[in-house]
Scaffold this motif. Structure first.
Motif, mmCIF file in Angstrom:
data_model
loop_
_atom_site.group_PDB
_atom_site.id
_atom_site.type_symbol
_atom_site.label_atom_id
_atom_site.label_comp_id
_atom_site.label_asym_id
_atom_site.label_seq_id
_atom_site.Cartn_x
_atom_site.Cartn_y
_atom_site.Cartn_z
ATOM 1 N N ILE A 40 -6.918 22.005 -0.181
ATOM 2 C CA ILE A 40 -5.639 21.435 0.313
ATOM 3 C C ILE A 40 -5.229 20.251 0.226
ATOM 4 O O ILE A 40 -5.954 19.269 0.791
ATOM 5 C CB ILE A 40 -5.449 22.249 1.679
ATOM 6 C CG1 ILE A 40 -5.885 23.720 2.082
ATOM 7 C CG2 ILE A 40 -3.936 21.792 2.172
ATOM 8 C CD1 ILE A 40 -4.885 24.459 1.281
ATOM 9 N N LEU A 42 -1.857 17.621 0.173
ATOM 10 C CA LEU A 42 -0.498 17.818 0.431
ATOM 11 C C LEU A 42 -0.119 16.582 1.265
ATOM 12 O O LEU A 42 -0.978 16.041 2.189
ATOM 13 C CB LEU A 42 -0.149 18.780 1.388
ATOM 14 C CG LEU A 42 1.358 19.188 1.953
ATOM 15 C CD1 LEU A 42 2.572 19.521 0.983
ATOM 16 C CD2 LEU A 42 1.327 20.221 3.143
ATOM 17 N N ILE A 52 5.182 26.120 6.572
ATOM 18 C CA ILE A 52 3.886 26.897 6.128
ATOM 19 C C ILE A 52 3.902 28.318 6.143
ATOM 20 O O ILE A 52 4.194 28.859 7.203
ATOM 21 C CB ILE A 52 2.569 26.356 6.768
ATOM 22 C CG1 ILE A 52 2.500 24.979 6.788
ATOM 23 C CG2 ILE A 52 1.427 27.188 6.029
ATOM 24 C CD1 ILE A 52 1.710 24.239 7.580
ATOM 25 N N LYS A 60 -3.060 29.504 8.010
ATOM 26 C CA LYS A 60 -1.889 28.834 8.556
ATOM 27 C C LYS A 60 -2.119 28.041 9.670
ATOM 28 O O LYS A 60 -1.972 26.871 9.710
ATOM 29 C CB LYS A 60 -0.732 29.547 8.459
ATOM 30 C CG LYS A 60 -0.241 30.364 7.471
ATOM 31 C CD LYS A 60 0.953 31.118 7.491
ATOM 32 C CE LYS A 60 1.012 31.989 8.684
ATOM 33 N NZ LYS A 60 0.095 33.365 8.319
ATOM 34 N N ILE A 219 5.540 25.521 1.842
ATOM 35 C CA ILE A 219 4.374 25.857 1.000
ATOM 36 C C ILE A 219 4.126 26.987 1.160
ATOM 37 O O ILE A 219 4.074 27.815 2.361
ATOM 38 C CB ILE A 219 3.194 24.685 1.299
ATOM 39 C CG1 ILE A 219 2.735 25.082 2.770
ATOM 40 C CG2 ILE A 219 3.579 23.344 1.089
ATOM 41 C CD1 ILE A 219 1.448 24.153 3.073
ATOM 42 N N LEU A 221 0.614 29.727 1.287
ATOM 43 C CA LEU A 221 -0.848 29.776 1.512
ATOM 44 C C LEU A 221 -1.137 31.032 0.473
ATOM 45 O O LEU A 221 -0.698 32.074 1.183
ATOM 46 C CB LEU A 221 -1.507 29.503 2.720
ATOM 47 C CG LEU A 221 -1.222 27.946 3.231
ATOM 48 C CD1 LEU A 221 -2.253 28.107 4.506
ATOM 49 C CD2 LEU A 221 -1.940 26.817 2.227
ATOM 50 N N ARG A 231 -5.438 28.525 -0.693
ATOM 51 C CA ARG A 231 -5.146 27.310 -1.251
ATOM 52 C C ARG A 231 -3.260 27.342 -1.439
ATOM 53 O O ARG A 231 -2.833 28.420 -1.073
ATOM 54 C CB ARG A 231 -5.501 27.033 -3.056
ATOM 55 C CG ARG A 231 -6.902 27.050 -2.921
ATOM 56 C CD ARG A 231 -7.253 27.245 -4.602
ATOM 57 N NE ARG A 231 -8.663 26.837 -4.554
ATOM 58 C CZ ARG A 231 -9.903 27.610 -4.473
ATOM 59 N NH1 ARG A 231 -9.511 28.807 -3.817
ATOM 60 N NH2 ARG A 231 -10.988 27.376 -4.367
ATOM 61 N N ILE A 232 -2.777 26.334 -1.846
ATOM 62 C CA ILE A 232 -1.347 26.315 -1.955
ATOM 63 C C ILE A 232 -0.794 26.800 -3.160
ATOM 64 O O ILE A 232 -1.259 26.430 -4.249
ATOM 65 C CB ILE A 232 -0.826 24.840 -1.795
ATOM 66 C CG1 ILE A 232 -1.210 24.183 -0.460
ATOM 67 C CG2 ILE A 232 0.572 24.752 -2.210
ATOM 68 C CD1 ILE A 232 -0.591 22.813 -0.163
ATOM 69 N N GLN A 233 -0.283 28.113 -3.121
ATOM 70 C CA GLN A 233 -0.152 28.648 -4.274
ATOM 71 C C GLN A 233 1.465 28.353 -4.752
ATOM 72 O O GLN A 233 1.774 28.424 -5.922
ATOM 73 C CB GLN A 233 -0.003 30.281 -3.986
ATOM 74 C CG GLN A 233 -1.452 30.781 -3.484
ATOM 75 C CD GLN A 233 -2.361 30.950 -4.695
ATOM 76 O OE1 GLN A 233 -2.046 30.589 -5.714
ATOM 77 N NE2 GLN A 233 -3.632 31.414 -4.441
ATOM 78 N N LEU A 235 4.874 25.436 -3.927
ATOM 79 C CA LEU A 235 5.395 24.329 -3.037
ATOM 80 C C LEU A 235 6.611 23.991 -3.566
ATOM 81 O O LEU A 235 6.822 23.880 -4.771
ATOM 82 C CB LEU A 235 4.391 22.936 -3.228
ATOM 83 C CG LEU A 235 5.247 21.600 -2.547
ATOM 84 C CD1 LEU A 235 5.300 21.903 -1.083
ATOM 85 C CD2 LEU A 235 4.138 20.789 -3.107
#
Length: 269
Positions: A40, A42, A52, A60, A219, A221, A231-233, A235
């Motif tokens: 992660i 950010l 989130i 989260k 974001i 997740l 993961r951040i899929q 943004l």
């Protein structure tokens, strides 16, 4: 129930912390053999509100807890204004889905629990009065939690979190238990409160429309089939100034994209 914001200020005293920068650097969290979060990265700018989103179990709340020092990253680190978070951090306040008010204390007394140490009695009274005015509950200061509505209780919880004027506010589905109309009012109140007392805010929510209404950025997740941990899929930046038009065609298109990213059939909504 009104959510009008009164003119009393809660930002004038020198003890107010400036909105802080929050940075996640390669944050991961593993419980035993189960990886919840991975990689992660950010940066949340001072005064920014980032929502989130993610499916249940996507990490989260874990990410929020790590940011507040309530949990520790297995990998990477979180920094607030370039200082690593190493435990419960006095610069951070947390609001939960349940108001968690003490039933034997009044609304004002519950708010007082969030005050920082070292304030004189006049300073305490002034700050509580300003917060009560800000959330529209001055007339309910002496009421116990059982005497007020769920929305009022959640407003009290928000005021308690803001009582020490944190640099970072972490909100974990704070309006999730409210009815639809009260939830909309609480979203408007949150924006009004943050306009009065700018605070860097991370908001966990399951509600795509809520994220689009209040956030500067969102974001999502999610997990990849061949890699452990969320993961951040996605943004994205939400366009337009707040408060936003809930009927906006542009937001409707973004809503469909976010639902798709969450694995929800956008044509069914």
């Amino acid at each position: 129930m009104t959510t009008a914001v009164a003119s009393g200020s809660v930002t004038s005293a020198s003890s107010a912390l400036p909105a802080a920068r929050v940075r996640f650097e390669g944050v991961g969290r593993t419980f035993g053999t189960h990886t919840v979060l991975q990689d992660i990265d950010l940066t949340v700018a001072p005064g920014e509100l980032v929502a989130i989103l993610g499916a249940s179990g996507s990490g989260k709340s874990t990410l929020l807890r790590i940011a507040g020092g309530l949990d520790s990253a297995s990998e990477g680190r979180v920094l607030i204004d370039d200082e690593p978070v190493t435990g419960i951090d006095p610069r951070v306040a947390v609001g939960f889905q349940e108001p968690r008010l003490l039933p034997w204390r009044s609304v004002a007394e519950n708010i007082a629990l969030g005050l920082p140490r070292g304030l004189s009695r006049p300073e305490q009274s002034e700050r509580i009065a300003a917060l009560l005015s800000l959330i529209g509950l001055t007339d309910f200061a002496d009421h116990r939690p059982r005497q007020i509505s769920g929305g009022m209780a959640q407003r009290t919880s928000l005021a308690r979190a803001l009582a020490r004027r944190p640099g970072v506010l972490l909100l974990d589905e704070p309006f999730g238990a409210l009815d639809a109309l009260t939830r909309l009012r609480m979203q408007d109140l949150l924006l009004s409160v943050l306009g009065e007392a700018p605070t860097t805010t991370l908001l966990v929510t399951h509600d795509v429309d809520e994220a689009l209404q209040v956030a500067d950025r969102i974001i999502v997740l999610g997990t990849d089939p061949d890699r452990p941990g969320a993961r951040i899929q996605q943004l994205l930046t939400v366009p337009g100034d707040r408060p936003r038009d809930r009927g906006s065609a542009q937001l409707a298109e973004m809503r469909a994209d976010l639902l798709g990213a969450l694995g929800i059939d956008r044509h069914a909504h």
